[in-house]
Structures are given as C-alpha cells and as structure tokens.
Design a protein around this motif. Structure first.
Motif, PDB file in Angstrom:
ATOM      1  N   TRP A  43      -2.304  11.847  -2.459  1.00  0.00           N
ATOM      2  CA  TRP A  43      -1.653  10.952  -1.511  1.00  0.00           C
ATOM      3  C   TRP A  43      -1.751   9.512  -1.995  1.00  0.00           C
ATOM      4  O   TRP A  43      -2.637   9.171  -2.778  1.00  0.00           O
ATOM      5  N   ALA A  44      -0.854   8.673  -1.507  1.00  0.00           N
ATOM      6  CA  ALA A  44      -0.889   7.234  -1.787  1.00  0.00           C
ATOM      7  C   ALA A  44      -0.958   6.484  -0.470  1.00  0.00           C
ATOM      8  O   ALA A  44      -0.320   6.875   0.521  1.00  0.00           O
ATOM      9  N   LEU A  45      -1.758   5.411  -0.437  1.00  0.00           N
ATOM     10  CA  LEU A  45      -1.798   4.497   0.711  1.00  0.00           C
ATOM     11  C   LEU A  45      -0.947   3.292   0.329  1.00  0.00           C
ATOM     12  O   LEU A  45      -1.393   2.408  -0.402  1.00  0.00           O
ATOM     13  N   THR A  46       0.276   3.260   0.804  1.00  0.00           N
ATOM     14  CA  THR A  46       1.259   2.260   0.390  1.00  0.00           C
ATOM     15  C   THR A  46       1.345   1.158   1.430  1.00  0.00           C
ATOM     16  O   THR A  46       1.631   1.439   2.610  1.00  0.00           O
ATOM     17  N   PRO A  47       1.104  -0.106   1.059  1.00  0.00           N
ATOM     18  CA  PRO A  47       1.144  -1.193   2.046  1.00  0.00           C
ATOM     19  C   PRO A  47       2.489  -1.254   2.773  1.00  0.00           C
ATOM     20  O   PRO A  47       3.551  -1.037   2.173  1.00  0.00           O
ATOM     21  N   VAL A  48       2.428  -1.526   4.065  1.00  0.00           N
ATOM     22  CA  VAL A  48       3.656  -1.732   4.832  1.00  0.00           C
ATOM     23  C   VAL A  48       4.337  -2.993   4.314  1.00  0.00           C
ATOM     24  O   VAL A  48       3.695  -4.040   4.189  1.00  0.00           O
ATOM     25  N   PRO A  49       5.624  -2.930   3.966  1.00  0.00           N
ATOM     26  CA  PRO A  49       6.293  -4.111   3.401  1.00  0.00           C
ATOM     27  C   PRO A  49       6.161  -5.338   4.301  1.00  0.00           C
ATOM     28  O   PRO A  49       6.425  -5.284   5.505  1.00  0.00           O
ATOM     29  N   GLY A  50       5.704  -6.440   3.703  1.00  0.00           N
ATOM     30  CA  GLY A  50       5.577  -7.696   4.431  1.00  0.00           C
ATOM     31  C   GLY A  50       4.318  -7.843   5.257  1.00  0.00           C
ATOM     32  O   GLY A  50       4.043  -8.923   5.788  1.00  0.00           O
ATOM     33  N   ALA A  51       3.532  -6.775   5.397  1.00  0.00           N
ATOM     34  CA  ALA A  51       2.331  -6.840   6.240  1.00  0.00           C
ATOM     35  C   ALA A  51       1.178  -7.477   5.480  1.00  0.00           C
ATOM     36  O   ALA A  51       1.027  -7.290   4.277  1.00  0.00           O
ATOM     37  N   THR A  52       0.347  -8.232   6.174  1.00  0.00           N
ATOM     38  CA  THR A  52      -0.853  -8.851   5.597  1.00  0.00           C
ATOM     39  C   THR A  52      -2.100  -8.450   6.370  1.00  0.00           C
ATOM     40  O   THR A  52      -3.126  -9.121   6.274  1.00  0.00           O
ATOM     41  N   ASN A  53      -1.991  -7.381   7.150  1.00  0.00           N
ATOM     42  CA  ASN A  53      -3.102  -6.992   8.024  1.00  0.00           C
ATOM     43  C   ASN A  53      -3.734  -5.670   7.626  1.00  0.00           C
ATOM     44  O   ASN A  53      -4.392  -5.028   8.442  1.00  0.00           O
ATOM     45  N   GLY A  54      -3.558  -5.249   6.366  1.00  0.00           N
ATOM     46  CA  GLY A  54      -4.218  -4.040   5.905  1.00  0.00           C
ATOM     47  C   GLY A  54      -3.607  -2.751   6.402  1.00  0.00           C
ATOM     48  O   GLY A  54      -4.234  -1.693   6.306  1.00  0.00           O
ATOM     49  N   THR A  55      -2.393  -2.789   6.936  1.00  0.00           N
ATOM     50  CA  THR A  55      -1.744  -1.557   7.380  1.00  0.00           C
ATOM     51  C   THR A  55      -0.981  -0.920   6.217  1.00  0.00           C
ATOM     52  O   THR A  55      -0.517  -1.598   5.302  1.00  0.00           O
ATOM     53  N   PHE A  56      -0.843   0.403   6.294  1.00  0.00           N
ATOM     54  CA  PHE A  56      -0.239   1.142   5.186  1.00  0.00           C
ATOM     55  C   PHE A  56       0.444   2.398   5.702  1.00  0.00           C
ATOM     56  O   PHE A  56       0.260   2.805   6.858  1.00  0.00           O
ATOM     57  N   ARG A  57       1.243   3.000   4.837  1.00  0.00           N
ATOM     58  CA  ARG A  57       1.823   4.301   5.088  1.00  0.00           C
ATOM     59  C   ARG A  57       1.170   5.304   4.145  1.00  0.00           C
ATOM     60  O   ARG A  57       0.745   4.941   3.050  1.00  0.00           O
ATOM     61  N   ILE A  58       1.117   6.558   4.542  1.00  0.00           N
ATOM     62  CA  ILE A  58       0.494   7.612   3.747  1.00  0.00           C
ATOM     63  C   ILE A  58       1.609   8.458   3.147  1.00  0.00           C
ATOM     64  O   ILE A  58       2.380   9.091   3.881  1.00  0.00           O
ATOM     65  N   VAL A  59       1.700   8.455   1.821  1.00  0.00           N
ATOM     66  CA  VAL A  59       2.812   9.092   1.119  1.00  0.00           C
ATOM     67  C   VAL A  59       2.272  10.252   0.288  1.00  0.00           C
ATOM     68  O   VAL A  59       1.306  10.090  -0.463  1.00  0.00           O
ATOM     69  N   ASN A  60       2.905  11.425   0.412  1.00  0.00           N
ATOM     70  CA  ASN A  60       2.502  12.571  -0.386  1.00  0.00           C
ATOM     71  C   ASN A  60       3.075  12.448  -1.786  1.00  0.00           C
ATOM     72  O   ASN A  60       4.271  12.199  -1.969  1.00  0.00           O
ATOM     73  N   HIS A  61       2.223  12.636  -2.793  1.00  0.00           N
ATOM     74  CA  HIS A  61       2.634  12.437  -4.178  1.00  0.00           C
ATOM     75  C   HIS A  61       3.634  13.478  -4.642  1.00  0.00           C
ATOM     76  O   HIS A  61       4.515  13.199  -5.467  1.00  0.00           O
ATOM     77  N   SER A  62       3.520  14.695  -4.153  1.00  0.00           N
ATOM     78  CA  SER A  62       4.388  15.770  -4.624  1.00  0.00           C
ATOM     79  C   SER A  62       5.800  15.641  -4.069  1.00  0.00           C
ATOM     80  O   SER A  62       6.784  15.792  -4.791  1.00  0.00           O
ATOM     81  N   THR A  63       5.910  15.347  -2.781  1.00  0.00           N
ATOM     82  CA  THR A  63       7.219  15.320  -2.123  1.00  0.00           C
ATOM     83  C   THR A  63       7.770  13.917  -1.954  1.00  0.00           C
ATOM     84  O   THR A  63       8.949  13.771  -1.607  1.00  0.00           O
TER      85      THR A  63
END
Length: 728
Positions: A442-462
């Motif tokens: 999985w990847a923890l991808t920063p939310v675009p434009g956010a500066t508060n440590g929030t992220f999305r969780i992206v599956n590497h395979s799909t």
C-alpha cells in the motif's frame, strides 16, 4: 556522502550482492533538508569496483567519481535539470586506475575579495582528482575551468610505490596537501608549492619532496586541517594559521595521529611535521579511521571495533605546537550501539551537529544516527539520538521497512496484513503475510494541497484508493467522483512516553472512526471484513492498532506524518493542545563556535584596515521526538515551546562589528552561542485523544541566563578560517 547546495544530504553506495543486482552498480539516495526524510534509492546507471568519491563544484553542484573494473575513472555531474550522463575520464598514462578516487575543490579565497574587503567565497572552484594507479604510483589531473570546464592531462607524482588510497585537503593559501602510505608501511606527506590556476592547471615542478611521517602503518590515511590560535580571549582571538593533522592505523590496529608544528608556506610547502610526538588513540579498530571536524575546529575520530559497533573519540581542545602536539583528547571511546557497520561516513549538518551513516554490506542495509547537540570541550561526545531502522539498499522501495510509497499495513494484535479479496479485488481484508503479494502493498499518498498530514491509502497492485463512508471497507477508483475517497491521518496507539511509537491508529479525517479489524464475527460482519468503527471504543473485539512498514519495522516518515497532523491541529484547533513536559532542569552552556557573517580580507601589502563585518545572531531550536530529528511539523510547536520557556532567544537583530585586519590577512567573527538542552516528553491532546512521545530539544538561550552569555570572538589570520560557517 556529500551535502548539496540546497542542504540535502546525498549518499552514494555500491550495490551489495544481497540485492541480487550487479555488484558493481552504484546507487544514490537523498535526504530532504526541510523534512529530514530520505527518498528512494536511485540507480545512477554507473558502475564502480571501488567506493565512489564526491566533489563540490563552484556553482554548488556535485560530481561523483568512480573507478570501474576496467581501470577507467568515470564521473557523473549534477545539473540544474538533474544528474547528467556518465563520462569516461580514461586511465592514467600507460596504466589503469586501481584505487578509490580522491577529489578536492581548489579554493584561492584571497583572490575573490570585493573592494569592501568581503571575501566572496571560492573564486576558483576547480576540482582536482587523485588516484593510485595499477603501477602503484599516484596520479592526478585538474579541471581547466570550474563547473566541468574540461580536464588537464594525467600527471604522475613521485615517490612510492604506494598502497591503498591517498588523502588530500586544501591547506593554507589554497595549496593542496596530500598524505599516502607506501607499500612498506611508511606514511608520507607532500604539498603544492603554489595553487594551480585556470591558466596553469598543472604547474611544472609544483610539489615538494615527500616527508616521511613514520612507519608501521596499515590503513588508508585521513588528512584534515587544524586551526591553532594564541592570545585567546573572549573578545579577541588571533589566528596563527592552519596546521595539517594526519591519521592512520598502525599494525596494532590502533589509530595514530601526527600533526604539523609549523604551517607550510610557498617557500617551505610541507611546513614542519612533529614526527617525534605521534599519539596513539588507544583502541583497536577493524576499519580505517574516519575524521570529522566540529564547527569550532575540534576533531572527532570514528571507526568500528571487532563487533562492528561504531565507536568514536573527540578532542576537548585542538593542538597547540610545543604544548599539545596533537590536541587534548577525551578519555575513552563511547559506543553507538544499535547498528552493525562494515562501512561508515560522517557529515556535519547546518546546525553544527554530526550525522553518521553506516552500511552493513552483509545485510545490505543502511542506518543513520543524528546528533541533536554538537560536542563541546566540556562534553566532547555531544548528544546523540537513536539509530534509524535499517533501510534496505536497493532500488525496490517496497523492500525492507518500505516507505510511504510502498509498505505493508499489519494489524498489531492479529498479525495479519491488509490485503484485497481474492475474487474481485474489491474489498479490503486481513490475511497472512505474503512477501510476494502485490495486493498487500500500500501507499500513503498525501491529499493534494493538504498540509495537515492527511493522506489516501492506495493499493499498489490495483492502484485503487481505499473508499470512505462504506462498510465493510473497499477500494475504488482514485478518480471516481461518484465514490467518496477515504481521507485518513495517523495517531500513535500508545500512551507510553518512554519510546518511539511503533503502533498507530488509522483515523478517518473529519470523523470519529478508525480502521478496524475484528477478532471474532459480530453484527453480520466476519473477521474477513475491515470496518470503520469508533476510535478507542474499548471493545476487545475491535483491533485498531497497526504496524506500518515491513519486516517488523516502521517505514521511514511514519512518525513525521503523524506529527504533521498533530501540529496542524494544535495550530488551528483551540481544543487541541501540544506541550512539552520537562523532566530535567536545563543548564545553559556555550555551543561550539562557528563563523558568522562575512569573511574579510585586507588586500593592502603594508597598511592595516578597519573592515566591518555584518552578521545576525543565531536563534531557534533543534527538536527530537521519539529519538528522531523533527523538521517541518515543529514550526508551530516551537512557538508554543518558546512561550512556555521564556529563556529561548528569539532576537535576530542584525549587528556590525569592526575588525582591525593587518595587511594581507583575513578577518572574521565567531560566535559561541549560549544554548540549553531540555529533556522530557511531548504531550499531545488532539480530538479528545492524548498521547505522549519522548523529546529532547536544543534551543539558543538569551544572554545572561544563569550568569552565562553568548561569547563573541574576532579573528585575524594570514589564512582564511577553517571553522564552519554558522547554519550554512
């Protein structure tokens, strides 16, 4: 290892056999100076049969040099758009290169002076390379112009036959000095009679005869410049020049050191070496000594012992000819246990502290440890933080502990990894760890434009994102506007303040829910489902603590990501609170001196001059949380810390000091700032949840704290300063 113009640390490592690639491959990794985070390993596209060497160009770019198995020396230059292609420098005349290249940057500081007397910096900036050939001679060549302006022909230096690799530094007045070991174990030294120039890259007959420094040496040497002074006082220190100091292991495997008692000049390039007073540093090493220079000029020697544990020993005072021939050294060799070293390197950061990097070739890992506080004469070892988790040396950024771009998410209580269902790869499910399964990455991808440590969780395979507002949790297209994407942040799943967090809750932003695994079925859901349930509800069936990383270790950047959210909450939410709880009383002391502001030069051959040096007093703090240096998240927390610790100095008023500079000499200012260390823990209360992490902070203190004050030195010398610039 080198520091780039933007302050980032750049490390080059030979690809270990353990990674399964070519043993001659050369990898590069960079550490961001603003965040402290390490990037991925990058294959440079080059090969090397020896350790690489790095040089600094005049324009701030780096160049890396490598000897290939063919005996050719190759180099790669850092450009504005990135790293360029590799170029072949060929081989020394009639032979091939057999050793590790050694590179220095020419520096004729006196020639770069403005009318005001301010030294602009290195007006030359050409690189000069030395390497031992297969004929066991030392060969060198120099750039004809700075910034990769072409190279001179190869030239052979006399002496030898030589063994191992030489060491080189730029000594007084821009002349290069060299030490090397002969095949029968003698350590020899030589120096240029005059600096080379763009017009004459290799002046004829420009090297002094070799001086024998002693016998029975078995390792590659190290050579450093060592400033010595007389008439020292709090208001004026008169520099008396730069002395060379050499280090190498003898047959007892102890590192020994020998220093000059008189500086070299154009008439006597080698100066006078005090060969009657070599000093045994007193511990058997299985590595050559690695020498680092503190910002105040004191030396520290690093190496590793028979257990491959890093050890080091530091000067309390630099050398004084006729009194302390090689300086005064602190007793003992402190260990930095916790990492295995088969190779090491040291660099000094902008704050004056050291960063130590070691490689374990057998395990193909790299570990890093930072100083929070540089050593002082009273406490030479300084304050060291904790070793980072070992990072796997290979271009696969999913390997080892992983990274924010590729990691496993393991439930800490169930020992199961997040995966996707085997049928449609739609639902998130816990499963036994499978290192060969891409759906468990999985990847923890920063939310675009956010500066508060929030992220999305992206599956590497799909390449699909974990959805929000759904039970059980599923994945969906990261660009599907019809499906809400989950936005998450991290909070340590611990209230213990004695160590770095290893378990985290994955909290859905804007709500009260955390990512949850079930131990037993409940409410129509079974243990194969992952749910969004109320954080910290106390239900023993709800498992909300997660390990984020790989191979049982936490991925780099996880703690920093959690702190980004915490700091942002404390800055913007009045119900959140971030405070430092002291557990020890801070005691002020003077940090090592460094060079402030402009370096000046009096061009007049016979008249003294009064020159004004402008500088700005050093303020601010260095922070550690959980044994790691912290960077951007603490911009706000530093304000809170200063408000509750009134001794923290915030005055950055610019100042000017006049220096009486003799003809043909340099003048400059050094400051030994008053600092305090505080040891305790950070207490964070965010959204009704409180957690603590150990902390250790170093802050510049206001003058007159505890009867002590910042100390200012003015200096004049026939040679430019060797001490480090403050925060540069």
């Amino acid at each position: 290892m080198a520091t780039a113009e933007d302050g980032s640390t750049v490390v080059f490592v030979r690809a270990p056999l353990a990674v399964g690639g070519s043993p001659d491959g050369l990898l590069r990794r960079e550490r961001n100076s603003a965040t402290g985070q390490w990037g991925h390993w990058i294959d440079t596209g080059g090969q090397t049969s020896k350790n690489p060497a790095v040089g600094h160009r005049l324009d701030g770019g780096l160049e890396v040099f490598a000897t290939r198995a063919s005996g050719h020396v190759w180099f790669q230059a850092q450009e504005a758009s990135g790293w360029g292609a590799w170029s072949d420098m060929g081989t020394p005349t009639g032979t091939t290169a057999a050793g590790t290249p050694v590179v220095v940057t020419d520096n004729n500081a006196a020639a770069s002076t403005r009318a005001s007397g301010q030294v602009q910096g290195n007006s030359d900036g050409r690189l000069e390379l030395f390497v031992r050939g297969a004929d066991n001679a030392i060969w060198h060549r120099a750039q004809k112009a700075p910034n990769d302006g072409g190279w001179s022909a190869w030239e052979k230096l006399g002496g030898g036959p030589w063994a191992g690799d030489p060491a080189a530094v730029v000594a007084g007045a821009g002349r290069i000095a060299l030490v090397a070991r002969t095949s029968d174990g003698h350590l020899n030294a030589t120096s240029q009679k005059q600096p080379s120039t763009e017009q004459l890259a290799l002046p004829t007959d420009n090297w002094a005869p070799w001086t024998d420094l002693g016998a029975d040496f078995i390792s590659n040497p190290q050579l450093v410049t060592n400033a010595y002074r007389t008439n020292t006082g709090q208001t004026s220190t008169h520099g008396n020049g730069t002395l060379l100091q050499a280090f190498a292991n003898r047959s007892d495997h102890h590192p020994w050191t020998i220093a000059q008692s008189q500086s070299g000049t154009a008439a006597t390039p080698d100066g006078t070496w005090d060969t009657s007073h070599p000093y045994d540093l007193g511990l058997a090493l299985t590595s050559p000594p690695v020498v680092a220079v503190a910002s105040d000029g004191r030396l520290s020697v690093f190496g590793f012992n028979a257990d491959h544990t890093v050890v080091h020993r530091s000067q309390t005072h630099t050398l004084v000819p006729g009194t302390n021939a090689t300086g005064i050294w602190d007793g003992g060799w402190p260990q930095q246990a916790g990492a295995t070293a088969t190779a090491l390197t040291v660099t000094r950061t902008a704050s004056g502290a050291f960063t130590l990097i070691v490689v374990d070739k057998a395990a193909a890992t790299m570990s890093v440890i930072d100083q929070l506080a540089a050593g002082t004469p009273d406490s030479p070892a300084g304050t060291w933080l904790d070793w980072s988790d070992p990072a796997q040396i290979q271009t696969d950024y999913c390997a080892g502990a992983g990274s924010l771009d590729c990691l496993t998410i393991e439930n800490a209580d169930l020992n199961l990894d997040l995966d996707l269902d085997s049928a449609a790869h739609e639902f998130v499910t816990p499963d036994a760890a499978n290192p060969h399964s891409a759906t468990q990455e999985w990847a923890l991808t920063p939310v675009p434009g956010a500066t508060n440590g929030t992220f999305r969780i992206v599956n590497h395979s799909t390449l699909r994102c974990m959805a929000g507002q759904a039970q059980p949790v599923s994945v969906t297209s990261c660009t599907n506007p019809a499906t809400p994407l989950g936005t998450w942040y991290l909070e340590p799943a611990t209230t213990d303040n004695t160590g770095k967090p290893t378990r985290y809750r994955i909290h859905e932003a804007g709500g009260a829910y955390c990512l949850t695994a079930l131990q037993n079925a409940e409410g129509g859901f079974n243990p194969q489902d992952i749910l969004r349930l109320t954080c910290g509800d106390g239900d023993p069936n709800h498992k909300q603590a997660w390990n984020l990383g790989g191979n049982g270790t936490t991925a780099p950047g996880i703690l920093n990501l959690a702190l980004e959210h915490t700091a942002a909450a404390c800055a913007n939410d009045k119900t959140s609170n971030c405070t430092f709880q002291d557990s020890s009383t801070p005691a002020p002391y003077n940090a090592p001196a460094c060079v402030f502001g402009n370096v000046l030069y009096n061009k007049s051959p016979d008249s003294p001059a009064t020159l004004g040096a402008e500088w700005k007093h050093l303020t601010g703090s260095e922070w550690s949380v959980g044994g790691e240096l912290s960077f951007e998240p603490f911009e706000f927390l530093g304000i809170d810390f200063s408000a509750n610790h009134t001794w923290v100095d915030q005055d950055e008023t610019a100042q000017t000091v006049d220096i009486q500079v003799p003809p043909g000499q340099f003048g400059w200012i050094e400051e030994s700032p008053l600092v305090m260390e505080t040891i305790g823990y950070w207490k964070f209360s965010v959204g009704g949840y409180t957690y603590t992490i150990p902390g250790h902070n170093l802050s510049n203190a206001q003058d007159n704290t505890g009867g002590q004050r910042t100390v200012i030195f003015t200096n004049t010398s026939p040679e430019p300063p060797t001490n480090a610039p403050c925060n540069q």
